[in-house]
Design an enzyme around this catalytic site. Sequence first.
Site, PDB file in Angstrom:
ATOM      1  NE  ARG A  86      -3.934   0.390   1.879  1.00 32.25           N
ATOM      2  CZ  ARG A  86      -5.235   0.648   2.370  1.00 32.25           C
ATOM      3  NH1 ARG A  86      -5.424   1.685   3.244  1.00 32.25           N
ATOM      4  NH2 ARG A  86      -6.335  -0.144   1.863  1.00 32.25           N
TER       5      ARG A  86
ATOM      6  CG  HIS B  28      -8.387   0.111  -3.047  1.00 34.03           C
ATOM      7  ND1 HIS B  28      -7.526  -0.955  -2.680  1.00 34.03           N
ATOM      8  CD2 HIS B  28      -9.236   0.443  -2.030  1.00 34.03           C
ATOM      9  CE1 HIS B  28      -7.903  -1.383  -1.353  1.00 34.03           C
ATOM     10  NE2 HIS B  28      -8.826  -0.490  -1.194  1.00 34.03           N
TER      11      HIS B  28
ATOM     12  CD  GLN C  57     -13.410  -1.909  -1.027  1.00 29.98           C
ATOM     13  OE1 GLN C  57     -12.538  -1.977  -0.031  1.00 29.98           O
ATOM     14  NE2 GLN C  57     -14.564  -2.436  -0.844  1.00 29.98           N
TER      15      GLN C  57
ATOM     16  CG  ASP D 219     -13.524   6.418  -1.632  1.00 29.16           C
ATOM     17  OD1 ASP D 219     -13.310   6.117  -0.274  1.00 29.16           O
ATOM     18  OD2 ASP D 219     -12.491   6.434  -2.010  1.00 29.16           O
TER      19      ASP D 219
ATOM     20  CB  CYS E 191     -14.144   1.138  -0.360  1.00 28.67           C
ATOM     21  SG  CYS E 191     -13.424   2.860  -0.298  1.00 28.67           S
TER      22      CYS E 191
ATOM     23  NE  ARG F 208     -10.950  -5.164   0.206  1.00 31.74           N
ATOM     24  CZ  ARG F 208     -10.318  -4.135   0.528  1.00 31.74           C
ATOM     25  NH1 ARG F 208     -10.695  -3.119   1.323  1.00 31.74           N
ATOM     26  NH2 ARG F 208      -8.952  -4.387   0.334  1.00 31.74           N
TER      27      ARG F 208
HETATM   28  N1  NVA Z   1      -9.944   6.782  -1.691  1.00 28.12           N
HETATM   29  C1  NVA Z   1      -9.519   6.195  -0.263  1.00 28.12           C
HETATM   30  C2  NVA Z   1      -9.831   4.866  -0.222  1.00 28.12           C
HETATM   31  C3  NVA Z   1      -9.602   4.165   1.432  1.00 28.12           C
HETATM   32  C4  NVA Z   1      -9.652   2.797   1.417  1.00 28.12           C
HETATM   33  C5  NVA Z   1      -8.148   6.394  -0.045  1.00 28.12           C
HETATM   34  O1  NVA Z   1      -7.111   6.243  -1.032  1.00 28.12           O
HETATM   35  O2  NVA Z   1      -7.916   7.104   1.074  1.00 28.12           O
HETATM   36  N1   CP Z   2     -11.549  -0.186   2.243  1.00 31.93           N
HETATM   37  C1   CP Z   2     -10.472  -0.217   2.642  1.00 31.93           C
HETATM   38  O1   CP Z   2      -9.246  -0.403   1.943  1.00 31.93           O
HETATM   39  O2   CP Z   2     -10.139  -0.205   3.774  1.00 31.93           O
HETATM   40  P1   CP Z   2      -8.739   0.081   4.744  1.00 31.93           P
HETATM   41  O3   CP Z   2      -8.194   1.187   4.374  1.00 31.93           O
HETATM   42  O4   CP Z   2      -9.246  -0.207   6.117  1.00 31.93           O
HETATM   43  O5   CP Z   2      -7.859  -0.932   4.202  1.00 31.93           O
END
Ligand code: NVA
Ligand code: CP
Length: 298
Positions: free
Chosen positions: A101, A128, A131, A216, A256, A284
């Site tokens: 990540r 992502h 997801q 989101d 998500c 997930r």
């Molecule tokens: N768009 C959000 C998704 C979190 C799972 C982010 O990147 O923070």
């Molecule tokens: N939706 C998602 O990826 O959640 P986290 O940021 O908690 O992993």
Amino acid sequence: MSVPHFLTLLDLPRADVLGIVARASELKRDPALARSQARKTLGLIFEKSSTRTRVAFEVAMTQLDGASLFLAAKDSQLGRGEPIADTARVLSRMVDCLAIRTFEHAKLEQFASYSKVPVINALSDDFHPCQLLADMQTFSEHRGSIAGRRVAWVGDGNNMCQSYINAATVFDFELLIACPADFAPNSELVAKNSSRVTVMRAPDAAVKDVDLVVTDVWASMGQEDEQAKRRQSFAAYQVTTQLMSLAADNALFMHCLPAHRGEEVSAELIDAADAVIWEEAENRMHSQKALLETLLSS
Ligand code: NVA
Ligand code: CP
């Protein structure tokens, strides 16, 4: 033989991605069907916070009889400037798969190019894909095949939105994106998928008669400084029960998570008794387990 990676939904053959989603439902019904991955290790390198993605991967590896190893980037030599290429070359000699990540998507691509084992995108600024496996599983469990259906994305043209654009092609649905002009998804990506994807301004036009509405957060991880400004820009983009009433009769709402009640989604909608978002979150784990089964067996 080249190593399979999962940096976007387009990295694996379409049949494999559809197969992973179907397998996720199978493993959810009967976890004992999982193919054991005993003695295999998944490395997790996270430069951003996570609840679902991390726990889903760790639990999935436990249930597959394997192990996982979590590395917060700041605690490893990566955080002290060891090059990505060197980290990839070293770690991929020790573990069997890596989930990362991070911020720049190019960093993931570079990591993957030096890795001897499959690399999974556990979220980047651009995509992502994990997801989407869970979202597609959730839709199919509740409403059947998503092929030929209509989906609305309301809000920021962010990593999730861009993964929905890829999903429109892989899963064959029409995607209507409602976002403010300054927050549109990557125009090249939209152009490449123009037969299935339309970008517009008005949320009510986008959600009309659709089978699924998705949103989101307005400020993603790394954009915390822009939070206040974004709150103003997105004020007209909250998904509410009233907006949902314009969608098809039995339309689903997905998010998500984490969610900000009163911003991108109303509390009433997200806390509705028939919300599928908690199952979406549970999925997930099932879908990432199916993904790991595929990548670790290849
Ligand atoms: N768009 C959000 C998704 C979190 C799972 C982010 O990147 O923070
Ligand atoms: N939706 C998602 O990826 O959640 P986290 O940021 O908690 O992993």
